[in-house]
Design a protein around this motif. Structure first.
Motif, PDB file in Angstrom:
ATOM      1  N   ILE A   1      -5.109   4.361   6.912  1.00 46.81           N
ATOM      2  CA  ILE A   1      -5.013   2.921   7.182  1.00 46.81           C
ATOM      3  C   ILE A   1      -5.291   2.613   8.659  1.00 46.81           C
ATOM      4  CG2 ILE A   1      -3.460   0.917   7.169  1.00 46.81           C
ATOM      5  CD1 ILE A   1      -4.277   1.607   4.384  1.00 46.81           C
TER       6      ILE A   1
ATOM      7  N   ASP B   1       7.942   6.518   6.043  1.00 51.30           N
ATOM      8  CA  ASP B   1       7.482   7.663   6.830  1.00 51.30           C
ATOM      9  C   ASP B   1       6.272   7.356   7.717  1.00 51.30           C
ATOM     10  OD1 ASP B   1       9.502   9.158   5.776  1.00 51.30           O
ATOM     11  OD2 ASP B   1       8.226  10.589   4.704  1.00 51.30           O
TER      12      ASP B   1
ATOM     13  N   ASP C   1      12.546  23.303  -1.410  1.00 53.10           N
ATOM     14  CA  ASP C   1      11.882  22.939  -2.668  1.00 53.10           C
ATOM     15  C   ASP C   1      10.746  23.912  -2.983  1.00 53.10           C
ATOM     16  OD1 ASP C   1      13.540  20.812  -3.095  1.00 53.10           O
ATOM     17  OD2 ASP C   1      12.154  19.291  -2.347  1.00 53.10           O
TER      18      ASP C   1
ATOM     19  N   VAL D   1      14.362   9.388   2.161  1.00 52.26           N
ATOM     20  CA  VAL D   1      14.192   8.352   1.153  1.00 52.26           C
ATOM     21  C   VAL D   1      14.979   7.102   1.557  1.00 52.26           C
ATOM     22  CG1 VAL D   1      14.690   7.758  -1.241  1.00 52.26           C
ATOM     23  CG2 VAL D   1      13.788  10.033  -0.683  1.00 52.26           C
ATOM     24  N   ILE D   2      16.220   7.301   1.950  1.00 48.37           N
ATOM     25  CA  ILE D   2      17.070   6.137   2.216  1.00 48.37           C
ATOM     26  C   ILE D   2      16.613   5.389   3.469  1.00 48.37           C
ATOM     27  CG2 ILE D   2      18.878   7.375   3.482  1.00 48.37           C
ATOM     28  CD1 ILE D   2      19.488   4.596   0.932  1.00 48.37           C
TER      29      ILE D   2
ATOM     30  N   MET E   1      -6.213   3.890  -6.235  1.00 49.43           N
ATOM     31  CA  MET E   1      -6.784   2.964  -5.262  1.00 49.43           C
ATOM     32  C   MET E   1      -6.426   3.441  -3.858  1.00 49.43           C
ATOM     33  SD  MET E   1      -8.196   0.496  -7.003  1.00 49.43           S
ATOM     34  CE  MET E   1      -8.119  -1.176  -6.470  1.00 49.43           C
TER      35      MET E   1
ATOM     36  N   PHE F   1      -0.698  -0.903  -4.544  1.00 48.76           N
ATOM     37  CA  PHE F   1      -1.881  -0.047  -4.602  1.00 48.76           C
ATOM     38  C   PHE F   1      -1.468   1.387  -4.303  1.00 48.76           C
ATOM     39  CE2 PHE F   1      -3.434  -4.245  -3.457  1.00 48.76           C
ATOM     40  CZ  PHE F   1      -4.530  -4.401  -4.314  1.00 48.76           C
ATOM     41  N   GLU F   2      -1.765   2.296  -5.201  1.00 44.99           N
ATOM     42  CA  GLU F   2      -1.384   3.692  -5.012  1.00 44.99           C
ATOM     43  C   GLU F   2      -2.622   4.585  -5.118  1.00 44.99           C
ATOM     44  OE1 GLU F   2       1.269   5.740  -4.175  1.00 44.99           O
ATOM     45  OE2 GLU F   2      -0.266   7.267  -4.493  1.00 44.99           O
TER      46      GLU F   2
ATOM     47  N   TYR G   1       5.302  13.559  -6.342  1.00 41.59           N
ATOM     48  CA  TYR G   1       4.464  14.738  -6.099  1.00 41.59           C
ATOM     49  C   TYR G   1       5.192  15.833  -5.318  1.00 41.59           C
ATOM     50  CZ  TYR G   1       3.143  13.343  -1.252  1.00 41.59           C
ATOM     51  OH  TYR G   1       3.142  13.023   0.082  1.00 41.59           O
TER      52      TYR G   1
ATOM     53  N   GLY H   1       5.279   6.672  -7.101  1.00 41.80           N
ATOM     54  CA  GLY H   1       6.506   7.330  -6.655  1.00 41.80           C
ATOM     55  C   GLY H   1       6.392   8.052  -5.330  1.00 41.80           C
TER      56      GLY H   1
ATOM     57  N   LEU I   1      -2.762   7.859  -5.697  1.00 38.17           N
ATOM     58  CA  LEU I   1      -2.714   8.876  -6.760  1.00 38.17           C
ATOM     59  C   LEU I   1      -2.728   8.223  -8.140  1.00 38.17           C
ATOM     60  CD1 LEU I   1      -0.117  11.287  -5.129  1.00 38.17           C
ATOM     61  CD2 LEU I   1      -2.578  11.672  -5.396  1.00 38.17           C
TER      62      LEU I   1
ATOM     63  N   VAL J   1       0.852  -1.185   0.000  1.00 35.47           N
ATOM     64  CA  VAL J   1       0.000   0.000   0.000  1.00 35.47           C
ATOM     65  C   VAL J   1       0.890   1.237   0.000  1.00 35.47           C
ATOM     66  CG1 VAL J   1      -1.921   1.168   1.103  1.00 35.47           C
ATOM     67  CG2 VAL J   1      -1.660  -1.309   1.363  1.00 35.47           C
ATOM     68  N   GLY J   2       0.899   1.958  -1.115  1.00 33.62           N
ATOM     69  CA  GLY J   2       1.741   3.149  -1.251  1.00 33.62           C
ATOM     70  C   GLY J   2       2.936   2.845  -2.128  1.00 33.62           C
TER      71      GLY J   2
ATOM     72  N   THR K   1       2.376   4.133   3.545  1.00 32.68           N
ATOM     73  CA  THR K   1       1.522   5.225   3.097  1.00 32.68           C
ATOM     74  C   THR K   1       2.103   6.608   3.379  1.00 32.68           C
ATOM     75  OG1 THR K   1       0.292   4.868   5.128  1.00 32.68           O
ATOM     76  CG2 THR K   1      -0.646   3.959   3.126  1.00 32.68           C
TER      77      THR K   1
ATOM     78  N   PRO L   1       9.255   5.376  -1.975  1.00 33.55           N
ATOM     79  CA  PRO L   1      10.473   4.565  -1.954  1.00 33.55           C
ATOM     80  C   PRO L   1      10.368   3.303  -1.104  1.00 33.55           C
ATOM     81  CG  PRO L   1      10.845   6.759  -0.994  1.00 33.55           C
ATOM     82  CD  PRO L   1       9.517   6.788  -1.648  1.00 33.55           C
TER      83      PRO L   1
ATOM     84  N   ASN M   1      14.150  20.388   3.635  1.00 34.70           N
ATOM     85  CA  ASN M   1      14.135  20.189   2.183  1.00 34.70           C
ATOM     86  C   ASN M   1      12.828  20.665   1.568  1.00 34.70           C
ATOM     87  OD1 ASN M   1      16.672  18.950   1.838  1.00 34.70           O
ATOM     88  ND2 ASN M   1      15.849  17.037   2.652  1.00 34.70           N
TER      89      ASN M   1
HETATM   90  C1  FAD Z   1       9.160  18.188  -0.709  1.00 33.36           C
HETATM   91  C2  FAD Z   1       9.922  17.072  -0.077  1.00 33.36           C
HETATM   92  C3  FAD Z   1      11.289  17.005  -0.277  1.00 33.36           C
HETATM   93  C4  FAD Z   1      12.023  15.965   0.271  1.00 33.36           C
HETATM   94  N1  FAD Z   1      13.360  15.919   0.030  1.00 33.36           N
HETATM   95  C5  FAD Z   1      14.070  14.861   0.467  1.00 33.36           C
HETATM   96  C6  FAD Z   1      15.457  14.726   0.159  1.00 33.36           C
HETATM   97  O1  FAD Z   1      16.056  15.570  -0.497  1.00 33.36           O
HETATM   98  N2  FAD Z   1      16.118  13.642   0.598  1.00 33.36           N
HETATM   99  C7  FAD Z   1      15.487  12.663   1.332  1.00 33.36           C
HETATM  100  O2  FAD Z   1      16.112  11.675   1.649  1.00 33.36           O
HETATM  101  N3  FAD Z   1      14.192  12.780   1.677  1.00 33.36           N
HETATM  102  C8  FAD Z   1      13.464  13.854   1.266  1.00 33.36           C
HETATM  103  N4  FAD Z   1      12.132  13.968   1.601  1.00 33.36           N
HETATM  104  C9  FAD Z   1      11.529  12.915   2.440  1.00 33.36           C
HETATM  105  C10 FAD Z   1      11.250  11.670   1.624  1.00 33.36           C
HETATM  106  O3  FAD Z   1      10.678  11.999   0.398  1.00 33.36           O
HETATM  107  C11 FAD Z   1      10.348  10.718   2.389  1.00 33.36           C
HETATM  108  O4  FAD Z   1      10.960  10.416   3.611  1.00 33.36           O
HETATM  109  C12 FAD Z   1      10.091   9.427   1.634  1.00 33.36           C
HETATM  110  O5  FAD Z   1       9.522   9.663   0.380  1.00 33.36           O
HETATM  111  C13 FAD Z   1       9.192   8.479   2.410  1.00 33.36           C
HETATM  112  O6  FAD Z   1       8.898   7.353   1.641  1.00 33.36           O
HETATM  113  P1  FAD Z   1       7.626   6.446   1.893  1.00 33.36           P
HETATM  114  O7  FAD Z   1       7.719   5.371   0.889  1.00 33.36           O
HETATM  115  O8  FAD Z   1       7.546   6.091   3.315  1.00 33.36           O
HETATM  116  O9  FAD Z   1       6.368   7.366   1.632  1.00 33.36           O
HETATM  117  P2  FAD Z   1       5.903   8.385   0.498  1.00 33.36           P
HETATM  118  O10 FAD Z   1       6.975   8.756  -0.424  1.00 33.36           O
HETATM  119  O11 FAD Z   1       5.221   9.464   1.221  1.00 33.36           O
HETATM  120  O12 FAD Z   1       4.829   7.550  -0.333  1.00 33.36           O
HETATM  121  C14 FAD Z   1       3.611   7.143   0.205  1.00 33.36           C
HETATM  122  C15 FAD Z   1       2.664   6.812  -0.911  1.00 33.36           C
HETATM  123  O13 FAD Z   1       1.529   6.162  -0.396  1.00 33.36           O
HETATM  124  C16 FAD Z   1       0.365   6.658  -1.014  1.00 33.36           C
HETATM  125  N5  FAD Z   1      -0.753   6.428  -0.111  1.00 33.36           N
HETATM  126  C17 FAD Z   1      -1.031   7.059   1.045  1.00 33.36           C
HETATM  127  N6  FAD Z   1      -2.141   6.554   1.609  1.00 33.36           N
HETATM  128  C18 FAD Z   1      -2.580   5.580   0.786  1.00 33.36           C
HETATM  129  C19 FAD Z   1      -3.680   4.676   0.822  1.00 33.36           C
HETATM  130  N7  FAD Z   1      -4.544   4.680   1.836  1.00 33.36           N
HETATM  131  N8  FAD Z   1      -3.832   3.798  -0.199  1.00 33.36           N
HETATM  132  C20 FAD Z   1      -2.959   3.777  -1.241  1.00 33.36           C
HETATM  133  N9  FAD Z   1      -1.897   4.603  -1.315  1.00 33.36           N
HETATM  134  C21 FAD Z   1      -1.697   5.487  -0.306  1.00 33.36           C
HETATM  135  C22 FAD Z   1       0.665   8.093  -1.249  1.00 33.36           C
HETATM  136  O14 FAD Z   1      -0.150   8.633  -2.268  1.00 33.36           O
HETATM  137  C23 FAD Z   1       2.131   8.033  -1.636  1.00 33.36           C
HETATM  138  O15 FAD Z   1       2.276   7.846  -3.018  1.00 33.36           O
HETATM  139  C24 FAD Z   1      11.391  14.997   1.079  1.00 33.36           C
HETATM  140  C25 FAD Z   1      10.012  15.094   1.317  1.00 33.36           C
HETATM  141  C26 FAD Z   1       9.277  16.104   0.741  1.00 33.36           C
HETATM  142  C27 FAD Z   1       7.794  16.187   0.997  1.00 33.36           C
END
Ligand code: FAD
Ligand code: FES
Lengths: 273, 491
Positions: free
Chosen positions: B426, B460, B320, B468-469, B237, B195-196, B207, B202, B198, B172-173, B260, B176, B316
């Motif tokens: 969730i 997150d 941005d 990201v990492i 979804m 399942f995403e 976004y 990504g 948007l 779900v999501g 998510t 990264p 960041n």
């Molecule tokens: C503007 C910005 C700049 C950043 N810059 C950096 C950087 O330079 N370096 C760095 O390391 N980190 C950076 N970060 C932080 C980093 O992007 C996040 O820590 C990272 O993306 C988290 O990954 P994730 O997979 O946990 O979640 P996310 O990337 O937040 O992805 C979650 C996904 O789940 C989807 N989702 C949510 N709820 C549901 C649901 N109920 N059903 C289906 N899908 C769902 C969302 O639409 C989204 O696509 C930045 C963050 C932002 C906002």
């Protein structure tokens, strides 16, 4: 991609569209909405679900052409498809047997009011529906609303159909008749909901309104849809779309609706060219 | 920092295979060529161009190949950094990429967005010897270089997939964390559906983080690679709405990974926050990036046409937002941050870039209220100046307001970039997944198991807004545990 099953203009500005969406149809409840996109570079717009059939796997939208995206949507025909469709979004209407419920629909707001009337009726309420429009043409879905209600009242601004006046006049009439109203649910233009709210507040009648704010994601991620409710900031897409009308800051909400007025006009003009 | 000219000097350096450490320390840090600030604020294209072949080899030759590599210890996914750098030095880019991909499937992304100065480059002996992390071996830029090299070679070969197990995993999501798990679990032979919510994959990579920092084509390519591996991507979804987690299990999924993210924007709760022209950074960036509002009216999503913009925050996300506002044509962009520059959580490179581009830093200042005009549009923001007092819980000196220092800043747009909290969809619809008081999902750190059988979580949504990492790192741990769980059936 979701296939369009039917499209029909109800008035020159309002059309009904039936879309194949079995998963959404199976899940949706009264009061919920979808977000769609019609083109690769298109915007995401929210639309309330007006009807649906879990058995046949479709949902229906009733849409008024107000901007570029609704215009583009209106140009799609049966057999075509919707690029992106996500839902059901938002919290469903809280359905309960409270006694007498007045369901108010203004203009295209009648469409989303319809499943609410249906559900309220099914829960055992006495349902009185008030349908309002600027003129006779804009009073839509009268037949369906009659089927879902114990009584239907119609108001038009110009008196071309039903009683001349506003939906609030009809509510006032019910109150003057001595009817005990347990709940009012109003769906329609913000200004209508505001005046319904002001009236029912005076008589202390619990009232729900369904808000249709600007949205982007519809999942609580951006806050574009925020509105002040009871002086707390709420996100319409996840906390709503229905709220206690007496707590909603309608003026603030109407102001936010104007955020992109200039750009929206430009987009429409470009489209005409 | 001086750029060493490629050419004879470089070739000479190259020939010397057996440089002494002292000689290596004398090789200057290689600097990536970039778009000029004046030019780049008028487009959305990526700012740095990346190393040339020669530059990469020279930079690689600065590495001392330490046995007890502090860089590896600083890397959240323990990439074998000396090994991949050695391959670059030898011109064996293929093996360099493979070395990285052993532990990190998204090097083109991490090379661009990781806070290297806080991680691998922080402990680098070269940097330490030369007196600053900015002089460390430029590990991130080298990572980016080989990842880009791989992309330039055309389609990457999809990794080998083990025979089908008949087990199904729902992710779900598609940020990264989700993408990492999808790859690792798929490789094991399980069927994977992502399942995403948007319409594009990504997460924040699509976004949130702007095109000029992370070209979207890179993210889409990674997703294409996953699809080539047989991962099914389902967009539009919203899990919790269309299907609950329980319904996914009922539909035949054997395990679920919740990734998510932290997509719930925080506001400051000050007066005027709902005026027209006030955005959360998420909204502003989503309109600009995901919806391409920078091309309006060629694209359909509008965004404010701002002249004077105040961005609140120092991470960041704030950088941005500020840099995006410039590219959308703003004349003055102020970055209002309540602490001083050294406390800014943003990557150093982003702070430099923002300064170069003309973002005006208003440090040690805090917004008090936003004032609107008679039509409900932002007109001014009242700020107060701050000074640093005693250290707070985070060890940083607490900013305290200076009484009587309030003043008005004329702006027409405000962007609130003070952070995100976790997305409640969730947990709200799956009450047996436990969360902490901030709404983050609670997991067992060694496995990323949640309180609900068969459900894992990471990124997150577990860490709060992180990186990201770290999201990928948790994804790797979760994927290993999911594979184990599916193999043994033991929870
Ligand atoms: C503007 C910005 C700049 C950043 N810059 C950096 C950087 O330079 N370096 C760095 O390391 N980190 C950076 N970060 C932080 C980093 O992007 C996040 O820590 C990272 O993306 C988290 O990954 P994730 O997979 O946990 O979640 P996310 O990337 O937040 O992805 C979650 C996904 O789940 C989807 N989702 C949510 N709820 C549901 C649901 N109920 N059903 C289906 N899908 C769902 C969302 O639409 C989204 O696509 C930045 C963050 C932002 C906002
Ligand atoms: S539409 Fe983005 S939070 Fe509601």
């Amino acid at each position: 991609m979701n296939r369009i099953i039917e499209k029909e203009f109800i008035t020159p500005e309002v059309f009904r569209m039936r879309i194949e969406a079995p998963e959404i149809a199976a899940k949706r409840k009264a009061g919920q909405f979808i977000i769609l996109r019609v083109a690769e570079e298109g915007e995401r717009i929210p639309l309330t679900i007006a009807d649906g059939s879990a058995g046949e796997g479709w949902i229906e939208l009733v849409v008024q052409i107000v901007g570029k995206t609704t215009k583009l949507l209106s140009m799609l025909e049966a057999g075509g498809s919707i690029l992106d469709l996500v839902g059901p979004l938002g919290k469903p209407t809280h359905i309960e047997n409270v006694g007498t419920v007045v369901v108010v629909g203004g203009g295209v707001g009648i469409a989303p009011a319809h499943p609410i009337a249906q559900a309220m009726k099914k829960a055992g309420n006495r349902v009185i529906s008030i349908l309002g429009g600027r003129n006779r043409d804009l009073v839509i879905m009268e037949k369906q609303m009659k089927a879902a209600s114990d009584r239907v009242m119609i108001t038009t601004d110009d008196g071309s159909y039903g009683m001349k006046g506003l939906v609030t006049d009809a509510i006032q009439k019910l109150i003057d008749e001595g009817l005990k109203i347990n709940l009012v649910v109003a769906v329609g233009p913000p200004i209508m909901m505001k005046f319904v709210s002001l009236l029912t507040k005076k008589y202390e009648i619990p009232t729900l309104v369904s808000l249709n704010t600007i949205m982007v994601d519809g999942t609580g991620m951006c806050g574009a849809c925020r509105v002040s409710v009871g002086s707390k900031t709420k996100f319409v897409c996840v906390d709503g779309p229905e709220f206690d009308a007496h707590q909603v800051d309608f003026d603030g909400m109407m102001q936010r609706q104007k955020m992109y007025q200039v750009q929206e006009k430009e987009a429409m003009e470009n489209l005409k060219k | 920092m001086k750029e060493v000219p490629a050419g004879p000097a470089a070739a000479e350096m190259e020939e010397k295979k057996n440089l002494t450490p002292k000689e290596r320390l004398q090789i200057p840090t290689q600097v990536m060529r970039e778009q000029e600030p004046g030019e780049r604020i008028r487009n959305v294209k990526e700012v740095p161009f990346g190393y040339t072949d020669d530059q990469a080899k020279i930079e690689a030759s600065r590495c001392l190949q330490c046995k007890k590599a502090p860089c590896v210890a600083g890397c959240p996914v323990s990439i074998d950094i000396p090994a991949f750098i050695k391959y670059i030095h030898e011109g064996d880019y293929k093996n360099a990429v493979h070395t990285i991909k052993n532990t990190n499937i998204l090097p083109a992304i991490c090379g661009r967005v990781c806070p290297q100065e806080e991680q691998c480059q922080k402990g680098c002996v070269v940097g330490k010897s030369l007196g600053g992390t900015d002089k460390a071996v430029q590990i991130g830029k080298l990572e980016r270089f080989v990842a880009d090299w791989e992309m330039s070679q055309g389609k990457a070969d999809p990794p080998a997939i083990k025979p089908a197990t008949g087990k199904r995993v729902a992710i779900v999501g598609s940020g990264p964390a989700g993408l990492t798990v999808a790859a690792d679990v798929r490789r094991e032979g399980h069927e994977v559906t992502v399942f995403e919510a948007l319409h594009k994959p990504g997460g924040v990579l699509i976004y949130g983080i702007p095109e000029f920092r992370l070209p979207k084509a890179i993210v889409m390519r990674e997703v294409e690679n996953l699809k080539a591996m047989g991962v099914e991507m389902k967009y539009n979804m919203v899990i919790g709405n269309i299907h609950s987690v329980d319904e996914l299990f009922a539909a035949g999924y054997d395990a679920a990974f919740v990734a998510t993210g932290a997509g719930l924007p925080m506001f400051m709760r000050i007066d005027g926050e709902n005026l027209n022209g006030v955005y959360s950074a998420n909204e502003f960036l989503t309109r600009a990036n995901l919806m391409k509002a920078y091309s309006f009216p060629a694209t359909d999503t509008p965004i404010a046409r701002s002249k004077n913009v105040a961005v609140f925050g120092g991470g960041n996300v704030a950088m941005d937002s500020a840099r995006t506002a410039l590219r959308l044509g703003a004349e003055n962009v102020y970055l209002v941050y309540r602490r001083s520059k050294t406390e800014m959580p943003a990557r150093i490179e982003e702070v430099h870039h923002a300064e170069q581009e003309g973002v005006q830093f208003l440090l040690l200042q805090n917004p008090l209220r936003i004032v609107g005009d008679d039509k409900g549009w932002v007109k001014q923001v009242e700020c107060i100046k701050m000074e640093l007092g005693e250290p707070d819980d985070s060890g940083r000196r607490r900013p305290v307001p200076i009484e009587g220092s309030e003043y008005m800043l004329e702006v027409d747009t405000c962007i609130v970039a003070i952070g995100n909290s976790s997305n409640p969809l969730i947990p709200d619809t799956t009450p047996d997944i436990e969360t902490n008081k901030w709404g983050n999902i609670i997991v067992q750190e060694a496995t990323m198991k949640t309180s609900k059988k068969g459900v894992f979580a990471g990124g997150d949504i577990v860490l709060g807004a992180a990186t990201v990492i770290l999201a990928m790192g948790q994804g790797r741990i979760a994927a290993a545990a999911i594979n184990e769980y599916l193999a043994t059936g033991k929870w």
